[in-house]
Design a protein around this motif. Structure first.
Motif, PDB file in Angstrom:
ATOM      1  N   GLY A 263       3.992   1.989   6.203  1.00 28.43           N
ATOM      2  CA  GLY A 263       3.551   1.000   5.224  1.00 28.43           C
ATOM      3  C   GLY A 263       2.293   1.424   4.501  1.00 28.43           C
ATOM      4  O   GLY A 263       2.162   1.239   3.279  1.00 28.43           O
ATOM      5  N   LEU A 267       1.581   2.171   0.429  1.00 32.20           N
ATOM      6  CA  LEU A 267       0.499   1.573  -0.346  1.00 32.20           C
ATOM      7  C   LEU A 267      -0.286   2.644  -1.112  1.00 32.20           C
ATOM      8  O   LEU A 267      -0.692   2.422  -2.253  1.00 32.20           O
ATOM      9  N   HIS A 293       5.435  -1.887   1.135  1.00 27.76           N
ATOM     10  CA  HIS A 293       4.294  -1.863   2.060  1.00 27.76           C
ATOM     11  C   HIS A 293       4.114  -3.214   2.742  1.00 27.76           C
ATOM     12  O   HIS A 293       3.896  -3.281   3.957  1.00 27.76           O
TER      13      HIS A 293
END
Length: 372
Positions: A263, A267, A293
């Motif tokens: 995740g 991002l 994310h």
């Protein structure tokens, strides 16, 4: 889900309404969003602790949802950024009151073996509302000739439906009892080390993920008209919606820090794409990665907090967790507004990408505590 439909119908248009219609700056938008979210998370500390102390989750959740519903008409009545600030502030108090008791209710209703799946499902249903809200906003803007205030009035309807569902269909868990008197001296400092490890990592993640209002502004900056700016949240939330539940299921079957690392990587990529975007397609792809994310991390962090916290301090744990994230979100949103005004959108998202990369390093350094 219904409350998210209501909130996101407003949120999808609010940044452009504040900056375009009301003439406020990006810094003021960052202050509005940051303070609003921080307020919600400060209130969660007290509502979570009270739900532990009283053994009453539903009543606090109902108060929070009810307060949010009755404040929705303030948005169409707003004539200045100050009124919007007040409306967001009161609305987020309602969110703060309901947040921790609601999350604790989910844990009260489920076994540890189902918890990742349960929070993933709750997150997915939230995101269904967050997807439908902007979609309704687009349709209504076209139908009502870009009358933003009319859309805001209609947005109040699903908020009251949400209150009715909670009031009529949800019951307090039968096994939940008030905290015994011998436990009244328990405070956040009594939470275990594993809780603080999860909370620290999640809080740092938040620095790299400021208010979604800036995603909407980025879409408008690239060329989306006011009627189509909600498309940004539609794309983000449809990815979030379809990824949150599978991520929750995976979180019950594999090391959770692996999902968090993935995740964080998403991002970083999202922020880099948004920084360099020169057309709408690139912006929407960056927004989609942002949503991925969210799906990979939000439900996982929530399940990890539920597992790390003692049962009789679970509401308190969620309150403290959300307080820390809210304070960092306020800081991140204000910084984003300042960077946007002083150096432009690219600097805002590049800074966020660097912070997201640092969060990956923190996650790697903390993984042994996260597994505890």
């Amino acid at each position: 889900m219904f409350m998210d439909v209501s909130s996101e119908m407003i949120h999808a248009l609010l940044p452009v309404f504040v900056v375009g219609t009301l003439g406020a700056s990006a810094i003021w938008l960052g202050v509005i969003e940051g303070v609003a979210e921080a307020t919600a998370n400060v209130v969660k500390v007290f509502s979570g602790a009270l739900s532990d102390r009283w053994g009453k989750r539903k009543s606090l959740a109902l108060l929070g949802y009810g307060l949010a519903a009755v404040t929705k008409p303030l948005f169409p009545l707003a004539g200045s950024a100050g009124t919007v600030f007040a409306a967001r502030f009161i609305d987020r108090i309602g969110k703060g009151i309901r947040g921790a008791p609601r999350d604790a209710l989910v844990a009260d209703y489920t076994s540890p073996e189902q918890r990742g799946e349960a929070y993933g499902l709750r997150q997915s249903l939230d995101t269904v509302g967050a997807f439908l809200g902007p979609l309704f906003a687009i349709g209504l803007m076209m139908l009502l000739a870009n009358d933003v205030r009319a859309v805001f009035w209609i947005a109040a309807i699903p908020a009251f439906i949400a209150v009715a569902i909670l009031w009529l269909a949800v019951k307090e868990p039968a096994h939940l009892t008030p905290m015994p008197k011998r436990m009244v001296d328990l405070r956040p400092k009594d939470l275990p080390r594993s809780f603080w490890a999860v909370a620290t990592v999640a809080t740092f993640f938040t620095l790299a993920r400021f208010s979604e209002a800036f995603l909407i502004l980025r879409g408008a900056d690239i060329g989306l008209t006011i009627a189509w700016t909600p498309l940004v949240l539609v794309v983000m939330n449809v990815v979030y919606m379809f990824s949150a539940y599978p991520a929750g299921v995976l979180a019950d079957r594999m090391p959770r820090h692996h999902l968090l690392m993935l995740g964080a990587a998403m991002l970083v990529l999202a922020n880099l794409m948004l920084a360099g975007a020169s057309d709408v397609a690139v912006v929407l792809l960056g927004v989609a990665l942002w949503g991925l994310h969210m799906g990979l991390t939000e439900g996982v962090f929530t399940a990890m907090i539920a597992d790390a916290a003692p049962t009789d301090l679970r509401g308190t744990a969620f309150g403290v967790f959300n307080l820390l994230r809210g304070l960092l979100l306020m800081l991140a949103s204000v910084i984003a507004g300042v960077l946007w005004e002083q150096s432009g959108p690219a600097a805002t998202f590049i800074t966020a990408a660097v912070l997201a990369a640092f969060s990956m390093l923190l996650l790697m350094a903390s993984r042994s505590m996260l597994r505890a």
